[in-house]
Every structure is written in structure tokens, then in C-alpha cells.
Design a protein around this motif. Structure first.
Motif, PDB file in Angstrom:
ATOM      1  N   SER A   1      40.541  35.030  33.493  1.00 12.14           N
ATOM      2  CA  SER A   1      41.590  35.899  34.021  1.00 12.14           C
ATOM      3  C   SER A   1      42.858  35.810  33.187  1.00 12.14           C
ATOM      4  O   SER A   1      43.530  36.822  32.952  1.00 12.14           O
ATOM      5  CB  SER A   1      41.882  35.507  35.472  1.00 12.14           C
ATOM      6  OG  SER A   1      43.036  36.151  35.946  1.00 12.14           O
TER       7      SER A   1
ATOM      8  N   ARG B   1      44.508  39.016  31.511  1.00 12.86           N
ATOM      9  CA  ARG B   1      45.857  39.513  31.782  1.00 12.86           C
ATOM     10  C   ARG B   1      46.611  39.792  30.492  1.00 12.86           C
ATOM     11  O   ARG B   1      47.305  40.804  30.366  1.00 12.86           O
ATOM     12  CB  ARG B   1      46.618  38.514  32.652  1.00 12.86           C
ATOM     13  CG  ARG B   1      46.069  38.433  34.061  1.00 12.86           C
ATOM     14  CD  ARG B   1      46.864  37.506  34.958  1.00 12.86           C
ATOM     15  NE  ARG B   1      46.160  37.334  36.225  1.00 12.86           N
ATOM     16  CZ  ARG B   1      46.736  37.232  37.412  1.00 12.86           C
ATOM     17  NH1 ARG B   1      48.047  37.274  37.488  1.00 12.86           N
ATOM     18  NH2 ARG B   1      46.028  37.084  38.508  1.00 12.86           N
TER      19      ARG B   1
ATOM     20  N   GLN C   1      52.421  36.507  34.147  1.00 13.29           N
ATOM     21  CA  GLN C   1      51.414  36.547  35.202  1.00 13.29           C
ATOM     22  C   GLN C   1      50.179  35.717  34.844  1.00 13.29           C
ATOM     23  O   GLN C   1      49.425  35.310  35.722  1.00 13.29           O
ATOM     24  CB  GLN C   1      51.005  37.985  35.499  1.00 13.29           C
ATOM     25  CG  GLN C   1      52.075  38.792  36.215  1.00 13.29           C
ATOM     26  CD  GLN C   1      52.486  38.180  37.540  1.00 13.29           C
ATOM     27  OE1 GLN C   1      53.661  37.899  37.769  1.00 13.29           O
ATOM     28  NE2 GLN C   1      51.541  37.963  38.436  1.00 13.29           N
ATOM     29  N   ALA C   2      49.989  35.453  33.543  1.00 13.38           N
ATOM     30  CA  ALA C   2      48.878  34.584  33.140  1.00 13.38           C
ATOM     31  C   ALA C   2      49.062  33.168  33.654  1.00 13.38           C
ATOM     32  O   ALA C   2      48.107  32.384  33.681  1.00 13.38           O
ATOM     33  CB  ALA C   2      48.734  34.575  31.616  1.00 13.38           C
TER      34      ALA C   2
ATOM     35  N   GLY D   1      42.345  40.019  36.475  1.00 11.63           N
ATOM     36  CA  GLY D   1      43.156  40.226  35.286  1.00 11.63           C
ATOM     37  C   GLY D   1      44.042  41.452  35.332  1.00 11.63           C
ATOM     38  O   GLY D   1      44.564  41.885  34.309  1.00 11.63           O
ATOM     39  N   TRP D   2      44.250  42.028  36.516  1.00  9.68           N
ATOM     40  CA  TRP D   2      44.954  43.301  36.640  1.00  9.68           C
ATOM     41  C   TRP D   2      46.452  43.159  36.882  1.00  9.68           C
ATOM     42  O   TRP D   2      47.220  44.100  36.670  1.00  9.68           O
ATOM     43  CB  TRP D   2      44.366  44.066  37.841  1.00  9.68           C
ATOM     44  CG  TRP D   2      44.518  43.316  39.140  1.00  9.68           C
ATOM     45  CD1 TRP D   2      43.722  42.311  39.610  1.00  9.68           C
ATOM     46  CD2 TRP D   2      45.551  43.480  40.106  1.00  9.68           C
ATOM     47  NE1 TRP D   2      44.195  41.848  40.816  1.00  9.68           N
ATOM     48  CE2 TRP D   2      45.312  42.547  41.147  1.00  9.68           C
ATOM     49  CE3 TRP D   2      46.656  44.342  40.211  1.00  9.68           C
ATOM     50  CZ2 TRP D   2      46.140  42.444  42.268  1.00  9.68           C
ATOM     51  CZ3 TRP D   2      47.480  44.231  41.324  1.00  9.68           C
ATOM     52  CH2 TRP D   2      47.205  43.295  42.334  1.00  9.68           C
ATOM     53  N   ASN D   3      46.914  41.987  37.330  1.00  9.23           N
ATOM     54  CA  ASN D   3      48.223  41.885  37.949  1.00  9.23           C
ATOM     55  C   ASN D   3      49.382  42.085  36.987  1.00  9.23           C
ATOM     56  O   ASN D   3      50.409  42.661  37.358  1.00  9.23           O
ATOM     57  CB  ASN D   3      48.352  40.527  38.651  1.00  9.23           C
ATOM     58  CG  ASN D   3      49.519  40.467  39.596  1.00  9.23           C
ATOM     59  OD1 ASN D   3      50.596  40.046  39.204  1.00  9.23           O
ATOM     60  ND2 ASN D   3      49.318  40.922  40.826  1.00  9.23           N
ATOM     61  N   GLY D   4      49.245  41.619  35.751  1.00 11.55           N
ATOM     62  CA  GLY D   4      50.351  41.767  34.806  1.00 11.55           C
ATOM     63  C   GLY D   4      50.651  43.218  34.488  1.00 11.55           C
ATOM     64  O   GLY D   4      51.812  43.640  34.441  1.00 11.55           O
TER      65      GLY D   4
ATOM     66  N   SER E   1      52.664  40.293  31.386  1.00 10.75           N
ATOM     67  CA  SER E   1      51.292  39.812  31.513  1.00 10.75           C
ATOM     68  C   SER E   1      51.174  38.340  31.143  1.00 10.75           C
ATOM     69  O   SER E   1      50.397  37.602  31.757  1.00 10.75           O
ATOM     70  CB  SER E   1      50.360  40.656  30.627  1.00 10.75           C
ATOM     71  OG  SER E   1      50.301  41.993  31.082  1.00 10.75           O
TER      72      SER E   1
END
Length: 407
Positions: free
Chosen positions: A264, A268, A135-136, A323-326, A132
Motif C-alpha cells: 500500500s 500510494r 499518506q504513505a 493505496g487510494w488515499n493520497g 501521497s
């Protein structure tokens, strides 16, 4: 520096710069489209072609990653990104559309290469948090773009601003070179035909079949597609929406996007920490889908209540819908066989960026038909809420067992 720290620094740095460069494009949407004599919502075509370039990379770039190693592949991606920005710095036309495709191909390497580096180096009990944090870099780069791009355009002009961004990308290629010896140790095994694979339908078929490696991968992939549809629309159209619907200046639209991206980034990391603590990443993502749709509805309904409300709604949307991707990426890496991590994340991301192609195109058609950005945002939010509810129902029947974040 511990191996996991070196891996995180290298991947986070490249992710941030790639995001800064690629997300500068939708921020420049109104002047780019005006220079081409096109309507502002036509930036959706550029966004869709960028996503198409990412899909191409994810579908066919696996042999390239195996041959060169993840750090060298990230450097090649940065070079493609710089080439695409150069094409976009010219008057829009076929060259500009090629540039959008090259930008996508260049940024597409971040997911599989970064996942391959981190899954080997990250301590298992902190894997979701580390993924996360990496990914941030996406919202961090987006926030920097939101804060810096408009002032650069005002001070230097559109072409000079693009050249400045190109210089940052090229400098990054040199700065990550010291990490290569430590993180690219297993490159080159049996992948001499990587260049041919870039145009191979068989490589695309293999990237799809790999999603059978774990029973939760299809549901996890489909949920990622639904998130990507909404996220791509928010990335592509928020600045244009603020300018055309709320009369914001280019600089103010950039600040709104920066707030959304910074929120976001916080989201994350916070959501990754929460998923590590609860151990229910799939269920967590299903609930977040519903929360994201509600946040977008607030943005549309509450944005008219003044600048403060608009900034607040943008922050809420960033925390939830971007904010979901991590969490998603860490869960993909967790359930995939270790030898297939880069292939699984590539394949799942391929489908996700397919949603990133369809989302902006559908959004553009909706705006052309209805004349309303608000309606288009609501439609995109409703599809995510519906899919989140369906996913929660499936998980409730037991499909999500074992779908937590712990190893």
C-alpha cells in the motif's frame, strides 16, 4: 531544510507513529478478544468505535485546530492516542471501549492538520506526490506494526507490548516539538470556544455544509466513503482471517498484514505520481475502485493455493484497495478553497470514517450470519466495484471535467 520538507517530515513522522499504534490493535485482535471471552470477529466492534472517535474529531475538531495550530493539535492527538492505548491495556470492558474511542479521536487529527500544513508548503506541481508520501505513513506504520507487534507480544506479553507502543507515542510528542515554531505561526485566531465545539451539533452541521464549496466534492466524498468501507474491513479482519481461515500463527498473520501495508505504501506513492502525470484524479480513482474489488476477489479465491499465493494476493490488495488515499486527499485539497482546506478534508474524511464504522459492523454481522469471511469480503468488494462503475459513468457524462490533479 525547505519549508515543504519540514512540513513533510513532521506530518509523515506523526502519521507513521499514529498508524503504527492504532493498527496494532486489530493485529492484537485474537488475544484481546480471547482475554475478554469474545469471538474473534468481535474486534469489529473495537474497530467501529475507533472510527466513531475519528468521526467525532473530524466533525467537531476544526475550532481546536484553528486555536492550537496544526502541530500542537497533532501532539494533542498523540496524547489522546496514548490514553486510549492505556485503557485498552486493561481488561476489556467499558474502559476498553472508551479506549477505542480515544484512539480514534487521537488519530483523527492527522488528516485536517496534515492537510493544512502541506497545502501551504507543498509546491503545486508536486502536491499530489507530496500528499501521497505523507499518506504513505499509514501503511508504513501498519507494516511496522505487522512486523513488530507479534514478536513483542511473544517476548513480553500482551500488556507489556501495549506499554511499549504507548512509550513510542509519548516520545513522538517530544520529537515533533521543534517543528512547532515554524509550522504553527497562525494559530489562535478567534477560536477560544474550541472546547465547547467538541460537543456542538452546530459544528457537525458546518462540517457537512462545507462540501458545497466545489461541484465535484460530493462525488469525490462519496467515492471515498465506498473505498473506506472496504479498507476498514481489510484493516480490521485480515489478520483474523489469516488465523481462522488459513491457520496462520499470530506472527505469520502479522507478516501478511505487513506485506499488504508495504505494498500500500508503494501504491500510494506510485499512484500519486501517476495522478500528477495524467491530471485525472477522479477518473483514476473510479478505475482503481474496480481494480481493488478484483484484487479482493483474488485474495478470497486464491488464498487457498498456498502461503506464496496468500502473500501475493495481500500485496495486490494493499496496492489497490489501500493505496487510494493520497490521491483522494490531494484532490480534495486541490478543489477546496485554500481557506477551507482543513474543513473540506475533515468533512470528507468524516463521511469516509462513517463508512469505516459501518463496514466492520456489517462485516461482523455477515460473518455471524454466514460463517464465511470470504463472503463478507466479496460483499464489501462488490459495493466498491459498483460505485466505481457508477462514478466512471457520471464522469463520462462530464461531471469530472476539471477534476484532475494539477493546479
Amino acid at each position: 531544510m525547505p519549508l515543504w520538507a519540514s512540513a513533510l517530515v513532521a506530518t509523515l513522522f506523526v502519521q507513521t507513529v499514529s498508524s503504527f499504534a492504532s493498527l496494532a490493535i486489530p493485529l492484537l485482535g485474537p488475544p484481546l478478544m480471547a482475554r475478554a471471552g469474545l469471538a474473534p470477529e468481535s474486534i469489529g466492534l473495537v474497530s467501529a468505535l475507533t472510527s466513531a472517535g475519528i468521526c467525532w474529531c473530524l466533525a467537531c475538531g476544526g475550532p481546536m485546530l484553528s486555536h492550537h495550530g496544526p502541530v500542537r493539535t497533532l501532539q494533542i492527538g498523540l496524547a489522546c492516542l496514548a490514553l486510549g492505548l492505556f485503557a485498552l491495556s486493561q481488561p476489556l470492558g467499558l474502559l476498553g471501549l472508551f479506549g477505542a474511542l480515544a484512539v480514534g479521536f487521537g488519530t483523527g487529527h492527522n488528516t485536517p492538520a496534515g492537510s493544512q500544513i502541506l497545502v501551504r508548503a507543498a509546491p503545486p506541481r508536486h502536491r499530489t506526490l507530496i500528499f501521497s508520501i505523507k499518506q504513505a505513513g499509514v501503511p508504513l506504520g501498519g507494516a511496522l506494526a505487522g512486523l513488530l507487534v507479534a514478536p513483542m507480544v511473544l517476548a513480553q506479553g500482551l500488556s507489556a507490548a501495549l506499554w511499549t507502543i504507548i512509550g513510542v507515542v509519548l516520545l513522538t510528542i517530544l520529537l515533533v516539538q521543534p517543528f512547532r515554531q515554524r509550522l504553527d505561526g497562525d494559530r489562535g485566531a478567534g477560536q477560544q470556544g474550541w472546547a465547547r465545539a467538541l460537543l456542538s451539533p452546530a459544528a457537525l452541521a458546518r462540517s457537512v455544509r462545507v462540501l458545497r464549496a466545489h461541484p465535484t466534492l460530493p462525488l469525490l466524498t462519496a467515492l471515498g466513503v465506498s473505498f473506506s468501507v472496504l479498507q476498514s474491513c481489510l484493516m480490521a479482519f485480515t489478520a483474523t482471517y489469516a488465523i481462522t481461515r488459513h491457520g496462520a500463527s499470530l506472527a505469520e498473520a502479522g507478516r501478511i498484514v505487513a506485506v499488504m501495508q508495504l505494498s500500500s505504501m508503494v501504491g500510494r506513492i506510485a499512484l500519486g505520481w501517476l495522478a500528477d502525470r495524467t491530471g485525472h484524479a477522479l477518473r483514476h480513482l473510479a478505475l482503481q475502485a474496480v481494480a481493488s474489488a478484483l484484487a479482493v476477489a483474488l485474495l478470497v479465491a486464491g488464498g487457498d493455493r498456498g502461503p506464496l499465493a496468500l502473500y501475493g494476493c495481500a500485496a495486490l490488495v494493499g496496492f489497490t484497495a489501500i493505496g487510494w488515499n493520497g490521491v483522494h486527499m490531494a484532490e480534495l485539497a486541490r478543489v477546496a478553497p485554500q481557506s477551507q482546506v482543513s474543513n473540506v478534508t475533515s468533512a470528507a474524511s468524516l463521511f469516509g470514517f462513517g463508512g469505516s464504522i459501518c463496514g466492520p459492523l456489517a462485516f461482523t454481522l455477515l460473518v455471524n450470519w454466514s460463517g464465511s469471511y470470504g463472503l463478507a469480503f466479496i460483499v464489501m468488494a462488490v459495493q466498491l466495484a459498483g460505485f466505481g462503475l457508477v462514478s466512471a459513468a457520471v464522469l463520462g457524462r462530464g461531471t469530472g471535467k476539471g477534476g484532475g490533479s494539477h493546479s
